[in-house]
Write a protein that holds these residues in place. Structure first.
Motif, PDB file in Angstrom:
ATOM      1  N   LYS A   1       7.518   4.662  10.962  1.00 27.85           N
ATOM      2  CA  LYS A   1       6.465   4.385   9.990  1.00 27.85           C
ATOM      3  C   LYS A   1       6.859   4.945   8.627  1.00 27.85           C
ATOM      4  O   LYS A   1       7.405   6.048   8.528  1.00 27.85           O
ATOM      5  CB  LYS A   1       5.163   5.037  10.461  1.00 27.85           C
ATOM      6  N   SER A   2       6.593   4.192   7.583  1.00 26.43           N
ATOM      7  CA  SER A   2       6.883   4.650   6.230  1.00 26.43           C
ATOM      8  C   SER A   2       6.122   5.934   5.931  1.00 26.43           C
ATOM      9  O   SER A   2       4.934   6.050   6.241  1.00 26.43           O
ATOM     10  CB  SER A   2       6.477   3.576   5.222  1.00 26.43           C
ATOM     11  N   SER A   3       6.797   6.889   5.316  1.00 21.08           N
ATOM     12  CA  SER A   3       6.138   8.147   4.961  1.00 21.08           C
ATOM     13  C   SER A   3       5.070   7.933   3.890  1.00 21.08           C
ATOM     14  O   SER A   3       4.154   8.727   3.754  1.00 21.08           O
ATOM     15  CB  SER A   3       7.170   9.166   4.473  1.00 21.08           C
ATOM     16  N   TYR A   4       5.164   6.845   3.142  1.00 20.74           N
ATOM     17  CA  TYR A   4       4.171   6.541   2.117  1.00 20.74           C
ATOM     18  C   TYR A   4       2.893   5.943   2.705  1.00 20.74           C
ATOM     19  O   TYR A   4       1.895   5.845   2.030  1.00 20.74           O
ATOM     20  CB  TYR A   4       4.756   5.592   1.061  1.00 20.74           C
ATOM     21  N   SER A   5       2.919   5.540   3.957  1.00 19.76           N
ATOM     22  CA  SER A   5       1.736   4.957   4.586  1.00 19.76           C
ATOM     23  C   SER A   5       0.698   6.012   4.929  1.00 19.76           C
ATOM     24  O   SER A   5      -0.486   5.714   4.980  1.00 19.76           O
ATOM     25  CB  SER A   5       2.133   4.198   5.859  1.00 19.76           C
ATOM     26  N   GLY A   6       1.134   7.240   5.178  1.00 19.37           N
ATOM     27  CA  GLY A   6       0.205   8.313   5.522  1.00 19.37           C
ATOM     28  C   GLY A   6      -0.652   7.929   6.709  1.00 19.37           C
ATOM     29  O   GLY A   6      -0.152   7.433   7.714  1.00 19.37           O
ATOM     30  N   ASN A   7      -1.959   8.120   6.594  1.00 22.54           N
ATOM     31  CA  ASN A   7      -2.895   7.763   7.662  1.00 22.54           C
ATOM     32  C   ASN A   7      -3.572   6.423   7.393  1.00 22.54           C
ATOM     33  O   ASN A   7      -4.573   6.096   8.015  1.00 22.54           O
ATOM     34  CB  ASN A   7      -3.950   8.858   7.820  1.00 22.54           C
ATOM     35  N   ALA A   8      -3.038   5.677   6.447  1.00 27.98           N
ATOM     36  CA  ALA A   8      -3.639   4.387   6.076  1.00 27.98           C
ATOM     37  C   ALA A   8      -3.524   3.389   7.221  1.00 27.98           C
ATOM     38  O   ALA A   8      -2.640   3.480   8.070  1.00 27.98           O
ATOM     39  CB  ALA A   8      -2.962   3.835   4.828  1.00 27.98           C
ATOM     40  N   ALA A   9      -4.415   2.416   7.216  1.00 29.11           N
ATOM     41  CA  ALA A   9      -4.404   1.383   8.253  1.00 29.11           C
ATOM     42  C   ALA A   9      -3.302   0.354   8.008  1.00 29.11           C
ATOM     43  O   ALA A   9      -2.781  -0.228   8.941  1.00 29.11           O
ATOM     44  CB  ALA A   9      -5.758   0.686   8.305  1.00 29.11           C
ATOM     45  N   ASN A  10      -2.961   0.121   6.744  1.00 34.93           N
ATOM     46  CA  ASN A  10      -1.910  -0.848   6.402  1.00 34.93           C
ATOM     47  C   ASN A  10      -0.590  -0.101   6.283  1.00 34.93           C
ATOM     48  O   ASN A  10      -0.350   0.586   5.298  1.00 34.93           O
ATOM     49  CB  ASN A  10      -2.227  -1.554   5.083  1.00 34.93           C
ATOM     50  N   CYS A  11       0.253  -0.246   7.279  1.00 33.67           N
ATOM     51  CA  CYS A  11       1.497   0.516   7.334  1.00 33.67           C
ATOM     52  C   CYS A  11       2.703  -0.410   7.389  1.00 33.67           C
ATOM     53  O   CYS A  11       2.639  -1.505   7.921  1.00 33.67           O
ATOM     54  CB  CYS A  11       1.521   1.405   8.568  1.00 33.67           C
ATOM     55  N   VAL A  12       3.801   0.080   6.859  1.00 31.00           N
ATOM     56  CA  VAL A  12       5.076  -0.620   6.945  1.00 31.00           C
ATOM     57  C   VAL A  12       5.960   0.168   7.904  1.00 31.00           C
ATOM     58  O   VAL A  12       6.034   1.392   7.828  1.00 31.00           O
ATOM     59  CB  VAL A  12       5.748  -0.724   5.563  1.00 31.00           C
ATOM     60  N   TYR A  13       6.615  -0.557   8.804  1.00 28.54           N
ATOM     61  CA  TYR A  13       7.512   0.050   9.783  1.00 28.54           C
ATOM     62  C   TYR A  13       8.918  -0.508   9.615  1.00 28.54           C
ATOM     63  O   TYR A  13       9.090  -1.667   9.234  1.00 28.54           O
ATOM     64  CB  TYR A  13       7.034  -0.248  11.209  1.00 28.54           C
ATOM     65  N   VAL A  14       9.918   0.322   9.906  1.00 25.39           N
ATOM     66  CA  VAL A  14      11.322  -0.067   9.810  1.00 25.39           C
ATOM     67  C   VAL A  14      12.021   0.330  11.101  1.00 25.39           C
ATOM     68  O   VAL A  14      11.701   1.359  11.705  1.00 25.39           O
ATOM     69  CB  VAL A  14      11.994   0.640   8.613  1.00 25.39           C
ATOM     70  N   ALA A  15      12.976  -0.499  11.533  1.00 27.20           N
ATOM     71  CA  ALA A  15      13.767  -0.191  12.733  1.00 27.20           C
ATOM     72  C   ALA A  15      15.185  -0.713  12.556  1.00 27.20           C
ATOM     73  O   ALA A  15      15.407  -1.709  11.854  1.00 27.20           O
ATOM     74  CB  ALA A  15      13.146  -0.827  13.971  1.00 27.20           C
ATOM     75  N   ASN A  16      16.134  -0.041  13.185  1.00 25.39           N
ATOM     76  CA  ASN A  16      17.498  -0.559  13.254  1.00 25.39           C
ATOM     77  C   ASN A  16      17.523  -1.669  14.283  1.00 25.39           C
ATOM     78  O   ASN A  16      16.952  -1.539  15.359  1.00 25.39           O
ATOM     79  CB  ASN A  16      18.475   0.541  13.662  1.00 25.39           C
ATOM     80  N   ASP A  17      18.200  -2.755  13.935  1.00 29.46           N
ATOM     81  CA  ASP A  17      18.351  -3.857  14.873  1.00 29.46           C
ATOM     82  C   ASP A  17      19.575  -3.598  15.741  1.00 29.46           C
ATOM     83  O   ASP A  17      20.477  -2.865  15.360  1.00 29.46           O
ATOM     84  CB  ASP A  17      18.500  -5.172  14.121  1.00 29.46           C
TER      85      ASP A  17
END
Length: 68
Positions: free
Chosen positions: A10-26
């Motif tokens: 989870k993006s560290s900028y998302s905090g506890n917000a409901a709208n979050c961006v996630y990143v993963a290695n493929d």
């Protein structure tokens, strides 16, 4: 490919917000991104392109898109 086979961060900028961006290695060396609102929709790119995207976001180059 199912998004459940990836370890999402989870993006560290998302905090506890409901709208979050996630990143993963493929598994093939790419980078995947997804939004919490649509976890089955992912964007896959190369690490170099992802790095350019992150630098553009940090520099504010995409800020105008949020206000259009």
């Amino acid at each position: 490919m199912s998004t459940s086979t990836h370890t999402w961060q989870k993006s560290s900028y998302s905090g506890n917000a409901a709208n979050c961006v996630y990143v993963a290695n493929d598994h093939d060396g790419g980078v995947r991104m997804r939004e919490s609102d649509a976890p089955n929709a992912t964007l896959t790119t190369r690490p170099a392109t992802f790095g350019l995207f992150i630098r553009a976001v940090k520099a504010g180059a995409l800020d105008r898109l949020a206000t259009d």
